[in-house]
Design a protein around this motif. Structure first.
Motif, mmCIF file in Angstrom:
data_model
loop_
_atom_site.group_PDB
_atom_site.id
_atom_site.type_symbol
_atom_site.label_atom_id
_atom_site.label_comp_id
_atom_site.label_asym_id
_atom_site.label_seq_id
_atom_site.Cartn_x
_atom_site.Cartn_y
_atom_site.Cartn_z
ATOM 1 N N UNK A 127 -23.333 -4.843 -3.139
ATOM 2 C CA UNK A 127 -22.439 -4.817 -3.791
ATOM 3 C C UNK A 127 -23.227 -5.953 -5.005
ATOM 4 N N UNK A 128 -23.533 -6.471 -5.320
ATOM 5 C CA UNK A 128 -24.085 -7.202 -6.781
ATOM 6 C C UNK A 128 -24.522 -6.458 -7.698
ATOM 7 N N UNK A 129 -25.294 -5.602 -6.765
ATOM 8 C CA UNK A 129 -25.530 -4.662 -8.001
ATOM 9 C C UNK A 129 -23.894 -4.167 -9.072
ATOM 10 N N UNK A 130 -23.270 -3.368 -7.640
ATOM 11 C CA UNK A 130 -21.954 -2.950 -7.911
ATOM 12 C C UNK A 130 -21.679 -3.471 -8.839
ATOM 13 N N UNK A 131 -21.499 -4.996 -8.979
ATOM 14 C CA UNK A 131 -20.790 -6.447 -9.536
ATOM 15 C C UNK A 131 -21.013 -6.363 -11.293
ATOM 16 N N UNK A 132 -22.816 -6.212 -11.278
ATOM 17 C CA UNK A 132 -23.645 -6.636 -12.569
ATOM 18 C C UNK A 132 -22.846 -4.978 -13.606
ATOM 19 N N UNK A 133 -22.681 -3.970 -13.073
ATOM 20 C CA UNK A 133 -22.297 -2.236 -13.062
ATOM 21 C C UNK A 133 -20.874 -2.677 -13.588
ATOM 22 N N UNK A 136 -20.870 -5.420 -17.224
ATOM 23 C CA UNK A 136 -20.721 -4.183 -17.696
ATOM 24 C C UNK A 136 -19.927 -3.825 -18.192
ATOM 25 N N UNK A 137 -19.310 -2.931 -17.972
ATOM 26 C CA UNK A 137 -17.957 -1.563 -18.096
ATOM 27 C C UNK A 137 -17.466 -2.330 -18.388
ATOM 28 N N UNK A 138 -16.578 -3.203 -17.687
ATOM 29 C CA UNK A 138 -15.235 -3.888 -18.348
ATOM 30 C C UNK A 138 -15.101 -5.278 -18.964
ATOM 31 N N UNK A 139 -16.442 -5.686 -19.553
ATOM 32 C CA UNK A 139 -16.409 -7.105 -20.261
ATOM 33 C C UNK A 139 -16.192 -8.506 -19.024
ATOM 34 N N UNK A 140 -15.736 -7.735 -17.694
ATOM 35 C CA UNK A 140 -15.373 -9.964 -17.396
ATOM 36 C C UNK A 140 -16.931 -10.683 -16.772
ATOM 37 N N UNK A 141 -16.225 -11.832 -17.239
ATOM 38 C CA UNK A 141 -17.449 -12.925 -16.931
ATOM 39 C C UNK A 141 -17.420 -13.089 -15.578
ATOM 40 N N UNK A 142 -18.379 -13.893 -15.161
ATOM 41 C CA UNK A 142 -18.549 -14.095 -13.646
ATOM 42 C C UNK A 142 -17.869 -13.723 -12.723
ATOM 43 N N UNK A 143 -18.036 -12.666 -12.455
ATOM 44 C CA UNK A 143 -17.355 -11.652 -11.473
ATOM 45 C C UNK A 143 -17.726 -12.574 -10.430
#
Length: 159
Positions: A127-133, A136-143
């Motif tokens: 899931x960690x790579x998914x978090x990065x995606x 990037x796409x949402x602009x959310x920080x600290x996911x």
């Protein structure tokens, strides 16, 4: 539920537990929690543990120098969970387990529906790579995510 399920998590190699405790206490303070001896004890026990602990594990620990009673420990755990300083695992309040939530440290767990045994998932978290995606796409920080897989452990599935 006995302690012997956790044998393979012994030996915790967290660097500088004192510094982690100071950081955690500072984070708790930032969320408006009073810095009490009991709070310090509970955080310290969870930092040293490296594995999920029950309310009983914590309230009966010799490291609970403040000798806070079970109700006090429980209230602290609830507050710490609300503020994201610890994570609660397991099924409902029946046999809930608590684990310290440290920035940058992340584990997923396997939980047995029958005996409540909890094991750390020892595979790289997909899931960690998914978090990065997502970041990037949402602009959310600290996911971050909290993942627990439920099933029957080998012991329970034998019967």
């Amino acid at each position: 539920m006995s302690k012997h399920h956790h044998h393979h998590h012994d030996g915790c190699h967290r660097p500088e537990p004192e510094k982690l405790l100071e950081d955690s206490l500072a984070r708790a303070r930032g969320k408006g929690l009073r810095r009490t001896k009991a709070l310090s004890d509970v955080l310290s026990i969870l930092i040293q543990a490296c594995q999920p602990l029950t309310l009983a594990d914590i309230s009966e620990s010799e490291a609970l120098v403040s000798e806070a009673d079970r109700a006090t420990v429980y209230r602290l755990l609830v507050k710490l969970e609300q503020h994201g300083l610890i994570r609660r695992l397991g099924l409902h309040d029946r046999a809930a387990y608590y684990i310290i939530n440290l920035p940058g440290e992340h584990h997923d767990y396997l939980i047995c529906n029958d005996c409540g045994r909890i094991e750390r998932l020892d595979i790289a978290c997909p899931v960690q790579t998914l978090e990065e995606t997502i970041a990037k796409s949402s602009g959310f920080k600290g996911i971050y995510h909290e993942l627990a897989f439920y099933g029957q452990c080998p012991d329970c599935s034998k019967t």
